[in-house]
Design an enzyme around this catalytic site. Structure first.
Site, PDB file in Angstrom:
ATOM      1  N   SER A 248       7.448  10.180   9.015  1.00  0.00           N
ATOM      2  CA  SER A 248       6.440   9.147   9.202  1.00  0.00           C
ATOM      3  C   SER A 248       5.655   9.391  10.487  1.00  0.00           C
ATOM      4  O   SER A 248       6.095  10.126  11.378  1.00  0.00           O
ATOM      5  CB  SER A 248       7.110   7.769   9.251  1.00  0.00           C
ATOM      6  N   GLN A 249       4.497   8.762  10.577  1.00  0.00           N
ATOM      7  CA  GLN A 249       3.664   8.922  11.765  1.00  0.00           C
ATOM      8  C   GLN A 249       4.340   8.300  12.983  1.00  0.00           C
ATOM      9  O   GLN A 249       4.203   8.790  14.099  1.00  0.00           O
ATOM     10  CB  GLN A 249       2.296   8.276  11.521  1.00  0.00           C
ATOM     11  N   GLY A 250       5.079   7.202  12.769  1.00  0.00           N
ATOM     12  CA  GLY A 250       5.760   6.549  13.886  1.00  0.00           C
ATOM     13  C   GLY A 250       6.793   7.459  14.532  1.00  0.00           C
ATOM     14  O   GLY A 250       6.884   7.541  15.757  1.00  0.00           O
TER      15      GLY A 250
END
Length: 634
Positions: A248-250
């Site tokens: 994920s981008q997080g």
């Protein structure tokens, strides 16, 4: 008789069931001896570490290889242990979270999942070491199924996650009999890779006795009701994962800092929108979820906090109804929820005789490792000093310093500017001494840039950030200058051994030293350039232009001397002898001429043979070309 519904088992079968303790409590390291019908697909896309988990496509396989479950199993296998199922791993994670004092907050979303895996692995290792060596049998990993035997040759397998929490395995049979009465509903949620699927399902029908007392309704043939039914369902997808990159981008932002690309902004927005959509849906289904007997959630890492442990959450963290799917699952879709529902509510059936079961039990017990002999007492070796465990803040600070020194050492000015704009104030400023744990021999970032030979980075530190050039360079342990600190011959005299040095002294080449001299000439009042900074002289624009002119004159004189030397060494070419041209026979022009005869220059070759005529023509053209060249030379 092989498709038994867990909540609609025949009474005559229930009365004959007995628990299979050995198979239910222990599982051999080899494949299970009981043949189980599997609904999962098999093929080349499977994980040999995580109990043969299979996948639909390569993307799902990559996501699995980056999951905490897979990495924990890999570490366990490398340490000589046995991998665990996804259900058992989720129980380990829940137990680890419960053992942490204090309550989690939204700030914990940024914690790296590697800490949980390392903590679980360390805990398992300590437990293995503390295990008593004089035990007769080794504890085998728990299986997700509880098995029951019905004479003469029928076995039923039921997932343990269906039973109430805290129930011992000896009470599973009474629990199974109690499941046959009353209706019940489940809530099922899945989220992975930006995909979400949720449903409220009925897994057993209500007992209806009204039809038995109504003769009119008895005559009508009612449509048979199914054992399971989907009451509500919802699926949606958000763009949260970069294609072919995974993760994920997080998580990527937490590991490498916030990316500033347009795609990263879209993925961050997708993560926020996905979390809001799921929580709004759970809020809309709050009344149905309160009446559910089980709540099944498939979510890993920070995605699990979408459902629980936030302000105003419908599902509490310690809810006893929470379960994870005790088998591998695929991409969250409505059809995958239906498959998982069928997998959970259908009993696993095998047909083995009691003799075959007894033989399998004996073979399993024989396959268990023998107890190790008690070693002779040996004097304990002196324990090595354990490294100090760093806090999360210290680890983040060390990672930032490492990235900063790498960018300065490699001369990556553009990312260095962006990083410094974001983190410079948190690191203490440009003149902050570099920590000793980095292993860097220079004291400041300016000294690192000068020693690396990057004039653009050095100029940025001096002109833009006003770095202090008067800070001393640390001496080596022997108190002497470090060898090969500077490259070219410095304009200033080499300092004696043991004397102080500055950033100018460790500059790698003349171009970097010119940056110091140029800044000293442009800003003489900033620092004590000629004293504390040890800069020998200034370098103005006029001085640079004069130096360039001298270089040009020197280069021009060098070229002239080379040309003169080459001209003397080259001998004069000898003149080629003129070719002898045979004189053609002169014809008498006084007599009559033939019709069509040649005149002028052609008369000289009239009457010659073709070969001689071509040779004369070539010689004539050669002399004409030589005459043109001589005229051009004059």
């Amino acid at each position: 008789m092989s498709n038994f519904h867990i909540y609609s088992l025949p009474i005559e079968l229930l009365d004959t069931l007995t628990p299979r303790n050995l198979v239910g409590e222990l599982r051999p390291r080899s494949p299970s001896p009981v043949p189980l019908p599997s609904t999962s697909t098999t093929g080349s896309r499977a994980c040999n570490v995580c109990n043969g988990a299979s996948f639909i496509d390569v993307e799902e396989q990559r996501v699995h290889f980056r999951s905490d479950w897979h990495r924990y199993n890999v570490k366990t296998r490398l340490n000589g242990g046995q991998p665990v199922s996804e259900f058992d791993f989720s129980k380990l994670v829940d137990g680890l979270e419960d053992s942490i004092s204090g309550s989690a907050s939204e700030d914990s979303d940024s914690d790296d999942s590697d800490d949980a895996v390392d903590a679980l692995f360390s805990k398992a290792t300590r437990k293995k070491r503390s295990h008593s060596p004089d035990q007769n049998t080794a504890a085998a990993p728990q299986t997700a199924l509880a098995w029951f035997h019905s004479p003469p040759a029928t076995q039923l397998g039921v997932y343990k996650a269906l039973f109430n929490s805290g129930v011992h395995q000896s009470d599973y049979l009474s629990e199974l009999k109690g499941m046959q009465n009353g209706g019940r509903t489940w809530a099922m949620f899945m989220v992975a890779g930006g995909h979400f699927a949720g449903a409220i399902v009925r897994v057993s029908r209500e007992t209806d006795d009204e039809d038995e007392h109504d003769p009119q309704k008895k005559k009508k043939q009612k449509k048979p009701r199914t054992d399971t039914e989907v009451l509500k369902h919802k699926t949606f997808h958000r763009y949260t994962t970069r294609r072919k990159q995974g993760g994920s981008q997080g998580l990527n932002d937490n590991a490498k800092g916030n990316a500033k690309s347009a795609g990263a902004q879209l993925r961050r927005y997708g993560e926020q929108a996905l979390r809001d959509d799921i929580r709004n849906l759970i809020q809309d289904w709050a009344e149905e979820i309160d009446g559910c007997e089980r709540i099944w959630i498939r979510a890993s890492g920070t995605n699990r906090k979408i459902f629980i442990d936030y302000e105003g959450c419908v599902i509490e963290k310690g809810d006893g109804r929470l379960r994870t799917f005790p088998f591998p699952t695929r991409r969250p879709t409505q059809s995958e929820l239906s498959r998982c529902l069928l997998e959970l509510t259908r009993a696993k059936v095998s047909h083995l005789t009691e003799d075959a079961l007894r033989a399998q039990d004996e073979a399993f017990i024989a396959s268990l490792p023998k107890p190790k002999s008690i070693p002779v007492a040996v004097l304990p070796a002196p324990e090595k000093s354990k490294p100090v465990k760093l806090s999360k803040e210290e680890e983040i600070l060390r990672e930032k310093w490492s990235r900063l020194l790498e960018m300065v050492g490699k001369g990556r000015l553009d990312p260095l500017k962006s990083f410094w704009e974001r983190e410079g104030a948190n690191l203490g400023g440009v003149d902050t001494p570099i920590p000793e744990w980095t292993g860097e021999k220079r004291a400041t970032l300016l000294q690192v840039a000068a020693h690396s030979g990057h004039e653009d980075v050095t100029n940025w530190f001096l002109e833009t950030l006003h770095a202090d050039p008067t800070v001393d360079v640390p001496l080596t342990k022997a108190g002497e200058l470090e060898e090969n600190d500077s490259g070219d011959t410095s304009d200033s005299p080499k300092p004696p051994k043991g004397s102080r040095r500055t950033a100018y002294d460790v500059a790698k080449n003349r171009a970097v030293r010119d940056v110091f001299r140029r800044c000293a000439g442009a800003h003489p009042d900033w620092w004590d350039w000629f004293g504390a900074a040890r800069v020998p002289s200034v370098l103005s624009k006029e001085m640079e232009e004069e130096r360039e002119e001298k270089k040009k004159v020197r280069r021009k004189g060098l070229k002239d001397r080379v040309k003169e030397r080459e001209g003397k060494a080259k001998p004069a070419p000898e003149p080629e002898p003129a070719p002898v041209v045979p004189q053609p026979k002169v014809r008498d022009t006084a007599g009559p001429r033939k019709l069509g005869g040649a005149s002028g220059a052609v008369e000289g070759i009239v009457g010659l043979a073709p070969e001689m005529r071509a040779k004369v023509e070539r010689e004539r053209r050669a002399r004409a070309a030589e005459a043109r060249l001589n005229a051009m030379a004059k």
